[in-house]
Design a protein around this motif. Structure first.
Motif, short mmCIF file in Angstrom:
data_model
loop_
_atom_site.label_atom_id
_atom_site.label_comp_id
_atom_site.label_asym_id
_atom_site.label_seq_id
_atom_site.Cartn_x
_atom_site.Cartn_y
_atom_site.Cartn_z
N GLU A 8 -3.06 -3.96 15.50
CA GLU A 8 -2.50 -2.45 15.55
C GLU A 8 -1.14 -2.64 14.87
O GLU A 8 -0.64 -1.50 14.28
CB GLU A 8 -2.67 -2.10 17.19
N MET A 11 -1.19 -2.56 11.34
CA MET A 11 -1.47 -1.19 10.64
C MET A 11 -0.04 -0.29 10.81
O MET A 11 0.05 0.69 9.93
CB MET A 11 -2.59 -0.40 11.53
N LYS A 12 0.74 -0.41 11.63
CA LYS A 12 2.16 0.35 12.04
C LYS A 12 2.76 -0.11 10.81
O LYS A 12 3.18 0.80 10.16
CB LYS A 12 2.55 0.21 13.26
N ASN A 15 1.30 1.59 8.03
CA ASN A 15 1.46 3.25 7.83
C ASN A 15 2.90 3.76 7.52
O ASN A 15 3.10 4.81 7.22
CB ASN A 15 1.08 3.68 9.28
N GLU A 16 3.97 2.82 8.03
CA GLU A 16 5.14 3.32 7.51
C GLU A 16 5.83 2.92 6.37
O GLU A 16 6.75 3.17 5.88
CB GLU A 16 6.11 2.33 8.70
N ASN A 18 6.19 3.44 2.17
CA ASN A 18 6.33 4.62 1.22
C ASN A 18 7.08 4.08 0.13
O ASN A 18 7.32 3.02 -0.05
CB ASN A 18 6.82 5.79 2.00
#
Length: 88
Positions: A8, A11-12, A15-16, A18
């Motif tokens: 998890e 994945m954080k 996801n953050e 960019n």
């Protein structure tokens, strides 16, 4: 460098990510150090590369066929395969 203790948490990190935050370095205890690099998709670039290189097109098709036959796994499935003991 962050220490990842769970899937998890990994994945954080993902996801953050960019275009401004495109490189993440982290370690997984018992596994080692990792550098994750976000490369933005450029479909036109991939298409033009395939058109220039017939062998690349063949490799894409073979890879897709193998995945459809169950001979590969997705990133999500790879992450699901980790357990807590992998992070200790």
């Amino acid at each position: 460098m962050g220490k990842v203790q769970s899937s998890e948490e990994l994945m954080k990190y993902i996801n953050e990510m960019n275009s401004d935050n495109s490189v993440v370095q982290f370690s997984i205890p018992g596994k080692g150090k990792f550098t994750l690099v976000l490369q933005e998709e450029d479909e036109q670039s991939i298409k033009s590369d395939v058109e220039k290189n017939p062998q690349l097109e063949r490799m894409f098709k073979e890879s897709e066929e193998q995945y459809k036959k169950g001979l590969g796994i997705s990133t999500a499935d790879l992450l699901k395969s980790f357990s807590e003991k992998d992070f200790m």
